[in-house]
Write a protein that holds these residues in place. Structure first.
Motif, mmCIF file in Angstrom:
data_model
loop_
_atom_site.group_PDB
_atom_site.id
_atom_site.type_symbol
_atom_site.label_atom_id
_atom_site.label_comp_id
_atom_site.label_asym_id
_atom_site.label_seq_id
_atom_site.Cartn_x
_atom_site.Cartn_y
_atom_site.Cartn_z
ATOM 1 N N PRO A 176 -4.976 1.238 4.006
ATOM 2 C CA PRO A 176 -5.755 0.932 2.806
ATOM 3 C C PRO A 176 -4.963 1.334 1.566
ATOM 4 C CG PRO A 176 -6.476 3.013 3.728
ATOM 5 C CD PRO A 176 -5.366 2.502 4.624
ATOM 6 N N THR A 178 -6.167 2.273 -2.215
ATOM 7 C CA THR A 178 -7.441 2.472 -2.901
ATOM 8 C C THR A 178 -7.257 2.525 -4.412
ATOM 9 O OG1 THR A 178 -7.936 3.852 -1.005
ATOM 10 C CG2 THR A 178 -9.514 3.864 -2.786
ATOM 11 N N ILE B 68 -6.926 6.701 4.439
ATOM 12 C CA ILE B 68 -6.053 7.178 3.382
ATOM 13 C C ILE B 68 -4.743 6.402 3.470
ATOM 14 C CG2 ILE B 68 -4.756 9.163 2.502
ATOM 15 C CD1 ILE B 68 -7.004 10.936 3.375
ATOM 16 N N THR B 69 -4.254 5.971 2.303
ATOM 17 C CA THR B 69 -3.070 5.112 2.275
ATOM 18 C C THR B 69 -1.866 5.755 2.946
ATOM 19 O OG1 THR B 69 -3.905 4.379 0.162
ATOM 20 C CG2 THR B 69 -1.681 3.668 0.759
ATOM 21 N N TYR B 145 4.259 1.087 -12.538
ATOM 22 C CA TYR B 145 3.582 0.462 -11.385
ATOM 23 C C TYR B 145 3.417 -1.039 -11.581
ATOM 24 C CZ TYR B 145 0.324 -0.172 -7.543
ATOM 25 O OH TYR B 145 -0.277 -0.583 -6.378
ATOM 26 N N GLN B 146 2.720 -1.409 -12.678
ATOM 27 C CA GLN B 146 2.387 -2.827 -12.838
ATOM 28 C C GLN B 146 3.531 -3.601 -13.467
ATOM 29 O OE1 GLN B 146 -1.473 -3.463 -14.511
ATOM 30 N NE2 GLN B 146 -2.448 -2.451 -12.803
ATOM 31 N N ARG B 170 6.152 -3.250 -2.207
ATOM 32 C CA ARG B 170 5.390 -2.284 -1.412
ATOM 33 C C ARG B 170 6.005 -0.898 -1.495
ATOM 34 N NH1 ARG B 170 2.425 -5.565 2.587
ATOM 35 N NH2 ARG B 170 1.685 -7.171 1.180
ATOM 36 N N SER B 256 6.043 4.818 -0.767
ATOM 37 C CA SER B 256 5.173 3.716 -1.135
ATOM 38 C C SER B 256 5.325 3.372 -2.608
ATOM 39 C CB SER B 256 3.723 4.085 -0.855
ATOM 40 O OG SER B 256 3.277 4.984 -1.827
ATOM 41 N N ALA B 257 4.871 2.169 -2.961
ATOM 42 C CA ALA B 257 4.930 1.723 -4.350
ATOM 43 C C ALA B 257 4.211 2.714 -5.258
ATOM 44 C CB ALA B 257 4.302 0.340 -4.470
ATOM 45 N N GLU B 258 3.059 3.209 -4.776
ATOM 46 C CA GLU B 258 2.238 4.100 -5.599
ATOM 47 C C GLU B 258 2.960 5.430 -5.819
ATOM 48 O OE1 GLU B 258 0.956 2.451 -2.863
ATOM 49 O OE2 GLU B 258 0.242 0.896 -4.208
ATOM 50 N N ILE B 335 -4.628 8.561 -9.529
ATOM 51 C CA ILE B 335 -5.735 7.651 -9.224
ATOM 52 C C ILE B 335 -5.569 6.326 -9.962
ATOM 53 C CG2 ILE B 335 -7.301 8.409 -11.066
ATOM 54 C CD1 ILE B 335 -9.500 8.417 -8.826
ATOM 55 N N VAL B 337 -2.972 4.543 -10.249
ATOM 56 C CA VAL B 337 -2.193 3.570 -9.493
ATOM 57 C C VAL B 337 -2.513 3.640 -7.998
ATOM 58 C CG1 VAL B 337 -0.297 3.411 -11.138
ATOM 59 C CG2 VAL B 337 -0.224 5.142 -9.358
ATOM 60 N N GLY B 338 -3.550 4.382 -7.655
ATOM 61 C CA GLY B 338 -4.002 4.385 -6.258
ATOM 62 C C GLY B 338 -3.160 5.220 -5.310
ATOM 63 N N ASN B 344 -7.430 12.029 -6.296
ATOM 64 C CA ASN B 344 -7.893 10.720 -5.845
ATOM 65 C C ASN B 344 -8.791 10.865 -4.616
ATOM 66 O OD1 ASN B 344 -8.197 8.078 -5.104
ATOM 67 N ND2 ASN B 344 -6.040 7.565 -5.201
ATOM 68 N N THR B 348 -12.994 10.305 -4.086
ATOM 69 C CA THR B 348 -13.602 9.527 -3.007
ATOM 70 C C THR B 348 -14.631 10.372 -2.262
ATOM 71 O OG1 THR B 348 -11.635 8.181 -2.730
ATOM 72 C CG2 THR B 348 -13.137 8.264 -0.881
#
Lengths: 339, 390
Positions: A176, A178, B68-69, B145-146, B170, B256-258, B335, B337-338, B344, B348
């Motif tokens: 996921p 999020t 969780i990512t 990020y974006q 990714r 990861s990208a985040e 949070i 960028v996830g 984060n 949740t």
């Protein structure tokens, strides 16, 4: 809220309301809203059709009209609403702290939320279910094809939990990612950060329409959950939750009876006692709720009946009525009797 | 006070006695603080009672039920909230640690560049620091990020560096190292050999300088390492190269990208602040030190290494500490960028369990702990390099 507010509330309750007859006992929240002269409504601003901003920066949508209906019931004026944008993640603290009087923001009713958020959910305004959207080019037809996929999801939603539950139960591996808002989540999906995105079907339909090339994306037929969406108010004031409930029921009832914003004046001439009671021509239904006798007329004139709201905001996006038809037409929307 | 008892008429009355007044003021202040906190706590409890909410930490044992990512420790949605929190805490520590190291390196390079006599380096460093220092860190993170990472090519057309490193939207895929059972004996042989060669040289060739001795040791160790690689039935360490599957790469190390966006954001923002700290510290070393060092005949490099840097470090450390603490706190912007950091995952949990008061208490305590540990470490370092007054 300062430290004295609960005290002041208790004092007001013990002194000011003693003089009213028992049937019109209004709770502290209704009193606060009436004294303030406007309803504070927590809404979404990133979900076209349900709640977002139009070109003039005004809030429009299906969920927004529920707020407008309650304001029309309370004040006779649907514009007496102050909107507060809430993310999925900060809904709970906003309603608990009294920052908003009511939330109308595609929120799923669950037992945990009912108890842990200390809120009362109103009637379900939209029966929904969780689905998945993927790029057509991936050739995914069922959930099992998503084994090993990365899936975008919005934080603090039932969606997040259903995703983990369903994939775990079926032994499908997934990652996921999020995000805390509809915009960031759908943006990441569109940029290709995720292979699929999951949300309520209605949200997928709504957001797909605003993607750069909607035809490249397909919503899988599989629906993995029940998502009854509706408004909610904090615990502690039944008089206000009754006003919310019966305002929503009035929208259903008007559709069952065929009363619309266009013909409501015709119905005022009706001889049918049921309709006369409903529109406040006779009986004391308004009084029981602490509202004006013609509150229903104000609501219908302001936003129309349930079907009108649906057709105005959701039908143009291609959202089918499905379960959300009145029970007389094969759906499950059903209002208790107004008597 | 007894010696003054016979002159009591000379003492001011107690309400004008400075010592008593000071104590009284402090007491008044403590009472005021306690009162404010008391009112706040009272208000909280009253509101919670009104809503029918109870306080308690038992819920942490409940099953989390959300995915969780990414995380450094294994996690499954069936595990408890506590475990999910642990994943978040480790992610925050990992992100902060990597960012602190890189930001410090970047800060030193930029800070030196701003002091260098090379016009281009100086101007470039100035422009970079001014841009990143004066833009809010949240915007910088979202920009990375974006604006940068999400616009990279997709998984299927990753940028590949020599078929080992793959960069796509990714994130970054690095080849991992896959140790085999032969790693331990290989390491043992190599370390023993290095130590043995050094002992031998010290005994037999005492006239060698330390630099030449180290060269000999390095050559011996390298030769043995290659020998181990060739002679053992399987190599002690194997490269684990990422392989593209249906949706993503498998194997190797994944940034990861985040994580990457968050790290780049924190590093560029804090790195530029550190650059200013570094520059200021070097400028704060008195010019006389340079002149004195030249006067005793030290070379430019020796002057820098032996005279200037030690004194600049002394000035730097307290400010660096502040920057590190800020970096750790800024990591909670993940949070946006996830990235699954502590904040984060906590938000949740707050949503899914409805326990906001308890969770915020845990969050505050955790960040406080992280920062106190970093502070303590930096203060220890500061004590080590402090000028010893004689």
């Amino acid at each position: 809220m300062n430290g004295l507010a609960p005290l002041a509330g208790a004092l007001a309750l013990s002194m000011g309301l003693q003089s009213l007859p028992a049937w019109a006992q209004l709770g502290p929240l209704t009193d606060r809203i009436k004294a303030r002269g406007e309803l504070i409504c927590g809404v979404n601003n990133q979900l076209p059709g349900f709640g977002n901003l139009d070109d003039q920066g005004k809030y429009v949508g299906f969920d927004i009209d529920i707020c407008r209906a309650v304001a029309a019931a309370l004040f006779g004026d649907p514009d007496k609403v102050r909107y507060v944008y809430l993310t999925a993640a900060n809904r709970q603290s906003a309603i608990q702290s009294g920052e908003v009087d009511m939330i109308s923001r595609n929120t799923t009713w669950t037992l945990t939320r009912d108890r842990e958020w200390a809120v009362t959910f109103g009637p379900t305004t939209y029966y929904d279910g969780q689905g998945f959207m993927v790029r057509k080019s991936l050739g995914v037809e069922k959930l099992e094809d998503l084994n090993g996929a990365t899936i975008c999801v919005i934080a603090g939603t039932t969606t997040e939990l259903n995703l983990a539950d369903t994939f775990r139960a079926r032994g499908i591996a997934f990652t996921p990612v999020t995000f805390d808002g509809d915009d960031s989540s759908f943006n990441a999906y569109e940029e290709g950060r995720c292979d699929a995105i999951t949300s309520d079907q209605s949200a997928l339909i709504s957001r797909r329409a605003s993607l750069a090339s909607p035809d490249d994306h397909v919503i899988l037929p599989e629906v993995i959950s029940k998502e009854p969406l509706g408004p909610l108010v904090p615990h502690g004031d039944e008089s206000f939750s009754d006003i919310m409930n019966w305002t929503v029921y009035a929208l259903f009832y008007a559709e069952e009876k065929g009363i619309t914003s266009a013909n409501v004046d015709e119905f005022l001439k009706s001889e049918d006692p049921d309709i006369r009671r409903f529109l406040g021509q006779e009986g004391n239904l308004g009084e029981l709720l602490g509202l004006k006798p013609d509150w229903v007329v104000n609501v219908i004139k302001a936003v129309g009946n349930y079907g009108e709201i649906f057709n105005r905001h959701l039908t143009p996006l291609g959202v089918p009525r499905g379960l959300n038809q009145p029970y007389t037409k094969g759906g499950i929307q059903y209002a208790p009797p107004f008597r | 006070m007894t010696s003054l008892s016979d002159q009591s008429h000379l003492r001011p009355p107690w309400w004008r006695n400075e010592r008593i007044l000071k104590v009284l003021l402090q007491v008044a202040f403590v009472v005021a603080v306690l009162l404010v906190f008391g009112i706040l706590a009272q208000n909280l409890l009253a509101s919670m009672r009104r809503l029918g909410i109870s306080l308690g930490f038992r819920f942490l044992g409940n099953s989390a039920n959300f995915g969780i990512t990414e995380g450094l420790i294994p996690y499954d949605p069936s595990e408890s909230y506590l475990k999910a929190l642990a994943v978040g805490a480790v992610n925050t520590l990992w992100l902060s640690a990597v960012s602190i190291v890189l930001a410090t390196a970047m800060g030193f390079v930029l800070g030196m560049a701003r002091l260098s006599s090379n016009w281009l380096a100086r101007q470039l460093a100035t422009v970079i620091t001014e841009i990143f220092r004066n833009v809010p860190v949240l915007l910088i993170v979202i920009f990375w990020y974006q604006g940068v990472i999400l616009t990279l090519p997709g998984v299927r057309n990753s940028l590949s560096i020599g078929g080992l490193v793959f960069i796509n939207q990714r994130g970054v895929k690095l080849p991992g190292l896959d140790p085999s059972g032969w790693l331990v004996p290989a390491l043992a042989i190599v370390i023993a050999a290095g130590w043995g060669i050094r002992k031998l040289l010290l005994a037999r060739r005492p006239e060698l300088g330390s630099r030449q001795r180290n060269l000999w040791v390095a050559a011996g160790v390298a030769l043995l390492a290659v020998a181990c690689w060739v002679l053992f039935p399987e190599p002690p360490v194997r490269l684990d190269v990422p392989v593209l599957e249906r949706f993503n790469f498998r194997g190797g190390i994944q940034l990861s990208a985040e994580f990457t966006a968050m790290m780049l954001g924190l590093v560029t923002y804090t790195g530029c602040y550190i650059a200013e700290v570094v520059r200021g510290s070097f400028l704060a070393v008195p010019r006389g030190q340079w002149e004195a060092a030249r006067a005793v005949g030290l070379s430019e490099l020796q002057t820098f290494r032996l005279v200037i840097v030690p004194q600049a470090l002394r000035i730097m450390i307290p400010s660096l500490n502040t920057q590190y603490l800020t970096l750790i706190k800024n990591s909670s912007l993940a949070i946006a960028v996830g990235f699954s950091d502590l904040f984060n995952i906590s938000s949740t949990i707050i949503n899914q369990s409805g326990r906001s008061v308890e969770m915020f208490a845990i969050l505050m305590a955790t960040y406080l702990t992280f920062n106190l540990v970093v502070s303590y470490g930096m203060n220890w370092l500061n004590a080590r390099v402090k000028l010893v007054e004689r």
